[in-house]
Write an enzyme that holds these catalytic residues in place. Structure first.
Site, PDB file in Angstrom:
ATOM      1  N   LYS A   1      20.822 -40.561  37.470  1.00 56.10           N
ATOM      2  CA  LYS A   1      20.282 -39.438  38.258  1.00 56.10           C
ATOM      3  C   LYS A   1      21.366 -38.429  38.620  1.00 56.10           C
ATOM      4  CE  LYS A   1      18.656 -41.370  41.949  1.00 56.10           C
ATOM      5  NZ  LYS A   1      19.021 -42.773  41.752  1.00 56.10           N
TER       6      LYS A   1
ATOM      7  N   ARG B   1      13.793 -42.392  49.515  1.00 53.52           N
ATOM      8  CA  ARG B   1      13.793 -43.771  49.013  1.00 53.52           C
ATOM      9  C   ARG B   1      12.628 -44.569  49.580  1.00 53.52           C
ATOM     10  NH1 ARG B   1      19.589 -43.027  49.290  1.00 53.52           N
ATOM     11  NH2 ARG B   1      20.475 -43.370  47.229  1.00 53.52           N
TER      12      ARG B   1
ATOM     13  N   ARG C   1      31.124 -51.980  34.625  1.00 50.96           N
ATOM     14  CA  ARG C   1      32.138 -51.146  35.280  1.00 50.96           C
ATOM     15  C   ARG C   1      33.216 -52.026  35.900  1.00 50.96           C
ATOM     16  NH1 ARG C   1      28.093 -48.229  39.451  1.00 50.96           N
ATOM     17  NH2 ARG C   1      26.859 -46.957  38.036  1.00 50.96           N
TER      18      ARG C   1
ATOM     19  N   ARG D   1      33.749 -54.604  41.234  1.00 51.05           N
ATOM     20  CA  ARG D   1      33.373 -54.523  42.652  1.00 51.05           C
ATOM     21  C   ARG D   1      32.285 -55.567  42.933  1.00 51.05           C
ATOM     22  NH1 ARG D   1      33.458 -48.659  41.849  1.00 51.05           N
ATOM     23  NH2 ARG D   1      35.265 -47.807  42.932  1.00 51.05           N
TER      24      ARG D   1
ATOM     25  N   ARG E   1      19.918 -55.351  44.355  1.00 53.34           N
ATOM     26  CA  ARG E   1      19.721 -53.928  44.658  1.00 53.34           C
ATOM     27  C   ARG E   1      18.487 -53.408  43.922  1.00 53.34           C
ATOM     28  NH1 ARG E   1      25.433 -52.097  42.799  1.00 53.34           N
ATOM     29  NH2 ARG E   1      24.718 -49.941  42.941  1.00 53.34           N
TER      30      ARG E   1
END
Ligand SMILES: [Zn+2]
Length: 208
Positions: free
Chosen positions: A10, A85, A124, A153, A164
């Site tokens: 996005k 959201r 990542r 992370r 999530r």
């Protein structure tokens, strides 16, 4: 209005649309940080919550959003990225836009599978020493820039990403239904592939 899960692109596509349509991209986090930096009354109120580690309430965010949307920079419209959201946020934004004499012209929904997102996000890594982000390099790899060690992370671990995404799905399905019930066109775009491919699909679907 851009709707989509974390990692669906996005932000990248919002930047491209912003350049293409010559209107600003507005993301909640950016707008909040700007209000805090500028020391506006609402910015200071938001900072109070952030300093306590609390979520900034919707009415404070909407107040900041209203000032941003009423500013001359957004006179021709804006791309809202991650602004809504939840259903209460959709309701709040609708009231605010009505007060400003404006409306959501379209909601672009980024459609992508959970497996692809887990693959993207957990691919990542970041250097422990110089904080440079990388994609496609495994944790434990030596940083090509500084010789430090790359780590993933905690938020980007596959199980954290799946969590999530569950939260996203639970919150967003009602938001999509809300927009459809309020006669806002929901444009579903396949968000797999390269940024160029996704950008072409969005522009084609928006008739531009
Ligand atoms: Zn490094």
């Amino acid at each position: 209005m851009l709707l989509g899960p974390p990692g669906s692109g996005k932000g990248t596509q919002g930047e491209r649309l912003s350049a293409h349509l010559a209107i600003p991209k507005i993301a909640t986090g950016d707008v909040l940080r700007a209000a805090v930096r500028d020391g506006t009354a609402l910015g200071l109120e938001a900072k109070g919550f952030m300093d306590r580690g609390a979520l900034v309430p919707d009415d404070v965010i909407l107040g900041i959003m209203k000032a941003t949307l009423a500013a001359p920079g957004a006179a021709r419209g804006a791309i809202l990225d991650g602004v809504v959201r939840t259903v209460p946020q959709a309701d709040g934004l609708e009231r605010l836009l009505t007060e400003l004499g404006r409306r959501v012209a379209a909601a672009v929904l980024f459609v992508i599978s959970d497996e692809e997102l887990v693959r993207r996000i957990s691919g990542r890594t970041v250097c422990e020493s110089c904080q440079t982000p990388f994609t496609g390099l495994e944790p434990g790899t030596v940083c090509p820039k500084c010789g430090g060690t790359l780590v993933r992370r905690p938020d980007d671990e596959p199980e954290a990403v799946r969590n999530r995404l569950r939260v996203y799905q639970a919150q967003t399905a009602p938001v999509i239904a809300w927009y459809e019930a309020h006669q806002v066109p929901v444009v579903r775009v396949d968000a797999t592939g390269t940024p160029d491919e996704v950008a072409a699909r969005i522009q084609q679907r928006l008739g531009d």
